[in-house]
Design a protein around this motif. Structure first.
Motif, PDB file in Angstrom:
ATOM      1  N   UNK A  45      44.402  45.049  29.509  1.00 39.54           N
ATOM      2  CA  UNK A  45      45.159  44.120  30.330  1.00 39.54           C
ATOM      3  C   UNK A  45      46.015  44.936  31.290  1.00 39.54           C
ATOM      4  N   UNK A  46      45.786  44.780  32.574  1.00 38.84           N
ATOM      5  CA  UNK A  46      46.457  45.598  33.579  1.00 38.84           C
ATOM      6  C   UNK A  46      47.757  44.945  34.027  1.00 38.84           C
ATOM      7  N   UNK A 110      50.795  44.699  44.650  1.00 40.69           N
ATOM      8  CA  UNK A 110      50.317  43.914  45.785  1.00 40.69           C
ATOM      9  C   UNK A 110      51.506  43.656  46.700  1.00 40.69           C
ATOM     10  N   UNK A 111      51.350  43.881  47.999  1.00 45.35           N
ATOM     11  CA  UNK A 111      52.485  43.811  48.916  1.00 45.35           C
ATOM     12  C   UNK A 111      52.171  42.913  50.106  1.00 45.35           C
ATOM     13  N   UNK A 112      52.969  41.848  50.289  1.00 44.50           N
ATOM     14  CA  UNK A 112      52.984  41.078  51.531  1.00 44.50           C
ATOM     15  C   UNK A 112      54.217  41.584  52.272  1.00 44.50           C
ATOM     16  N   UNK A 132      47.607  51.807  42.182  1.00 38.48           N
ATOM     17  CA  UNK A 132      46.763  51.176  43.204  1.00 38.48           C
ATOM     18  C   UNK A 132      47.622  50.250  44.044  1.00 38.48           C
ATOM     19  N   UNK A 133      47.536  50.374  45.371  1.00 35.71           N
ATOM     20  CA  UNK A 133      48.336  49.542  46.274  1.00 35.71           C
ATOM     21  C   UNK A 133      47.416  48.732  47.174  1.00 35.71           C
ATOM     22  N   UNK A 134      47.632  47.409  47.180  1.00 38.87           N
ATOM     23  CA  UNK A 134      46.898  46.499  48.060  1.00 38.87           C
ATOM     24  C   UNK A 134      47.911  45.730  48.895  1.00 38.87           C
ATOM     25  N   UNK A 291      40.886  42.251  44.124  1.00 37.88           N
ATOM     26  CA  UNK A 291      40.502  43.576  44.627  1.00 37.88           C
ATOM     27  C   UNK A 291      41.185  44.670  43.822  1.00 37.88           C
ATOM     28  N   UNK A 292      42.489  44.518  43.541  1.00 41.70           N
ATOM     29  CA  UNK A 292      43.212  45.503  42.731  1.00 41.70           C
ATOM     30  C   UNK A 292      42.568  45.653  41.357  1.00 41.70           C
TER      31      UNK A 292
END
Length: 368
Positions: A45-46, A110-112, A132-134, A291-292
């Motif tokens: 579980x990430x 995850x970044x908005x 990991x950066x999305x 995707x991540x």
């Protein structure tokens, strides 16, 4: 003779005992093996965190609600431990939030983004930590980062062509610049201006809606007061914002290009407006999460993902060629009188079907 018989009996008894113990041991081992293989093998579980620049409009709230709902459904429920942190549209605050996520050991962030450049140092620190950066929606381009964004250039070219067709070459229009400093706002503005230049449109006023209905109405009301002969409106906010500003000014409805909300779609159909409505699906955060997850599981993923925008017009305009497919606005199909005003539907482009989320699942997005 008795002695020999006695020894034989002892050896027999001992053999029975050893045989019995051996069979018992084999039975126990077999049982253990069965018990071991019967246990399901759980996937890792990430830990995935979301850094959202701000919550200043319905779209952002809907985007966050979509992520929460998706994380509670298969296939993500057993694979993702999701945390969401909202900032106040400050690059400094968002950078601090990202640094905290690094310290907390998240597998992916995850970044908005609040800025296309100011977050790069924090992002690089995350990457250096093996995270990991999305970036999605309002993206940041730097080495090692995955991006997910709507193809705004194609969508905006269609918007602008519609407006030029409806208003006529050389018409007077007002142009909304969106959110100052926003990657999306700049992209949309620049793409629109190229088309307007080709058609010799006269941009008589610019304003910044900040993607918020109230601010848009206030700004647009000032524009209309100064330009009562305006022919069209290019708006990065919503149909209802333009409708309210025009009717409150006592003006006739003029052609508009706007973003999607449920209320705007219902208003457009009810009043047979000359409008083209673009849909930046709020499920884009879910696609970024997907995707991540794929990257974390070792899959090969494209660095940049572009999503097709939805475009909606009224029945009378369905045959206007804007260079992209359009759908007819229809109550009960892509808008609903009994659902939240700020609902933006559909959540996803038709090419994404990893998780099933209904309009009812996310219709209470303001109650987060």
């Amino acid at each position: 003779m008795k002695k020999i018989l006695c020894i034989a009996m002892c050896l027999f008894a001992t053999g029975v005992i050893f045989t019995s113990c051996s069979k018992s041991s084999e039975k126990s081992s077999a049982s253990a093996a069965v018990a071991t293989t019967a246990q399901p093998v759980k996937e890792k579980k990430f830990k995935i965190a979301v850094s959202n620049a701000y919550m200043g409009n319905d779209w952002r709230q809907l985007m966050i609600k979509s992520l929460k709902v998706a994380a509670s459904k298969e296939p993500y429920r057993d694979q993702v431990d999701l945390k969401i942190v909202n900032s106040e549209n400050s690059a400094e605050a968002q950078s601090s939030a990202i640094d905290a996520m690094i310290e907390q050991g998240y597998d992916a962030i995850l970044i908005d983004a609040s800025s296309s450049t100011a977050l790069i140092p924090a992002i690089k620190r995350a990457l250096a930590s093996g995270i990991t950066v999305v970036t999605f929606d309002s993206v940041v381009h730097t080495d090692g980062v995955y991006t997910v964004q709507t193809d705004f250039v194609s969508m905006v070219q269609a918007w602008a062509k519609y407006l030029c067709t409806k208003c006529g070459e050389g018409a007077k229009i007002a142009v909304d610049t969106g959110m100052p400093g926003s990657t999306n706002g700049n992209t949309i503005y620049e793409a629109a201006m190229k088309v307007f230049d080709e058609y010799n449109m006269k941009v008589v006023a610019e304003y910044a809606s900040q993607y918020a209905d109230g601010i848009c109405q206030e700004q647009l009301s000032s524009v209309l007061a100064a330009n009562p002969d305006l022919d069209g409106i290019f708006c990065q906010a919503y149909t209802e914002s333009c409708y309210s500003a025009l009717t409150q000014a006592g003006m006739k409805l003029i052609p508009c290009a706007t973003f999607d909300t449920n209320l705007g779609m219902v208003t457009a159909e009810k009043n047979n407006m000359d409008v083209i409505i673009g849909n930046n699906g709020p499920g884009i955060g879910v696609i970024a999460m997907d995707i991540a997850l794929r990257v974390l599981k070792g899959e090969t993923v494209e660095k940049d993902t572009y999503l097709s925008a939805g475009l909606f017009v009224n029945e009378k305009d369905k045959d206007i060629d804007v260079g992209m497919p359009t759908q007819v606005i229809k109550e009960g199909v892509n808008c609903w009188k009994d659902k939240a005003d700020g609902l933006d539907w559909p959540l996803f482009p038709s090419t994404f079907s990893k998780v099933q989320i209904s309009a009812d699942d996310i219709s209470d997005f303001n109650a987060n």
